[in-house]
Design a protein around this motif. Structure first.
Motif, PDB file in Angstrom:
ATOM      1  N   LEU A  25      16.922 -10.733  24.286  1.00  0.00           N
ATOM      2  CA  LEU A  25      17.395  -9.982  22.427  1.00  0.00           C
ATOM      3  C   LEU A  25      19.289 -10.429  22.204  1.00  0.00           C
ATOM      4  N   ASN A 103      17.208  -2.754  26.003  1.00  0.00           N
ATOM      5  CA  ASN A 103      15.489  -2.929  26.826  1.00  0.00           C
ATOM      6  C   ASN A 103      15.074  -1.632  27.565  1.00  0.00           C
ATOM      7  N   ALA A 159      13.819  -2.088  22.094  1.00  0.00           N
ATOM      8  CA  ALA A 159      13.498  -3.014  23.347  1.00  0.00           C
ATOM      9  C   ALA A 159      11.749  -2.689  23.879  1.00  0.00           C
ATOM     10  N   GLN A 160      10.941  -3.115  24.315  1.00  0.00           N
ATOM     11  CA  GLN A 160      10.196  -2.529  25.045  1.00  0.00           C
ATOM     12  C   GLN A 160       9.433  -3.487  26.294  1.00  0.00           C
ATOM     13  N   THR A 161       9.791  -3.804  27.066  1.00  0.00           N
ATOM     14  CA  THR A 161       9.258  -5.017  27.934  1.00  0.00           C
ATOM     15  C   THR A 161       8.439  -4.555  29.031  1.00  0.00           C
ATOM     16  N   VAL A 170       9.171 -10.229  26.191  1.00  0.00           N
ATOM     17  CA  VAL A 170       9.299  -9.626  25.443  1.00  0.00           C
ATOM     18  C   VAL A 170       8.704  -9.849  24.007  1.00  0.00           C
ATOM     19  N   HIS A 171       8.888  -8.738  23.428  1.00  0.00           N
ATOM     20  CA  HIS A 171       7.232  -8.550  22.238  1.00  0.00           C
ATOM     21  C   HIS A 171       8.423  -9.238  21.245  1.00  0.00           C
ATOM     22  N   ASP A 174       9.870  -7.309  18.905  1.00  0.00           N
ATOM     23  CA  ASP A 174      11.463  -6.973  19.255  1.00  0.00           C
ATOM     24  C   ASP A 174      12.515  -7.713  19.184  1.00  0.00           C
ATOM     25  N   THR A 177      13.981  -7.382  15.299  1.00  0.00           N
ATOM     26  CA  THR A 177      14.106  -6.427  15.370  1.00  0.00           C
ATOM     27  C   THR A 177      15.355  -6.912  15.420  1.00  0.00           C
TER      28      THR A 177
END
Length: 203
Positions: A25, A103, A159-161, A170-171, A174, A177
């Motif tokens: 990120l 995250n 973020a969500q991982t 990692v999406h 995200d 973003t």
């Protein structure tokens, strides 16, 4: 006629990453800020050099990043925050822009606590907070998990991982973003720098 051309804004990305997800990120934030015209300094807050401290002091904006562990920012980031106490006393970072990203493994994971900590930390340094500047994504039947701000955060980028996933999990939304956040901060830093320069020239 005076030259009001502003130099590239200086943006620092100051982050801690425990397993590499937050660093993905941070790299996205750096790309976004650089693409928007900023001169970007990348700082791992667990190993700050004297040169990097100076770059933080000279930056127009600092974007803070940390994983959310146990409902808040990591110990690595807290150590950095405490190490800035001398700068806090001197007001050295006053009126710089600030923003944040985080995250966690869960969709929520109490990431709001981490972003709120960043905002309070910035306020203690008399900095000016820059929000994400995006409406929530993925909140209607016509929406998608690939929307920007798919997790619906306002104060910064969340973020969500998966906890058992590698850095490649990692999406993509995200990451996009985070790039948006970097670009937004760089643009705001450029505007403020130009305004301050114009006022100093015309004063």
């Amino acid at each position: 006629m005076s030259d009001l051309t502003s130099p590239r804004p200086a943006v620092a990305v100051a982050y801690h990453s425990g397993y590499g997800h937050t660093e993905v990120l941070a790299e996205a934030v750096r790309r976004g800020a650089s693409a928007a015209g900023a001169d970007v300094t990348f700082v791992d807050v667990t190993a700050v050099t004297d040169e990097q401290w100076q770059r933080l002091d000279d930056a127009d904006a600092i974007i803070f990043g940390s994983p959310t562990y146990m409902g808040g920012a990591s110990a690595g980031f807290h150590g950095f925050a405490e190490a800035t106490s001398g700068r806090f006393i001197e007001g050295r970072w006053a009126d710089k822009l600030a923003a944040g990203f985080t995250n966690s493994a869960s969709k929520s994971g109490d990431k709001t606590n981490t972003l709120a900590f960043f905002a309070a930390f910035a306020a203690q340094h008399q900095m000016l907070w820059v929000s994400l500047g995006l409406a929530p994504g993925w909140n209607a039947t016509t929406a998608s998990e690939h929307d920007l701000n798919r997790l619906g955060y306002w104060g910064g980028a969340g973020a969500q991982t998966p906890m058992d996933g590698g850095v490649d999990t990692v999406h993509s939304a995200d990451i996009a973003t985070a790039e948006h956040l970097g670009a937004r901060v760089a643009r705001q830093a450029s505007l403020i720098s130009a305004g301050r320069r114009a006022l100093s020239v015309t004063a």
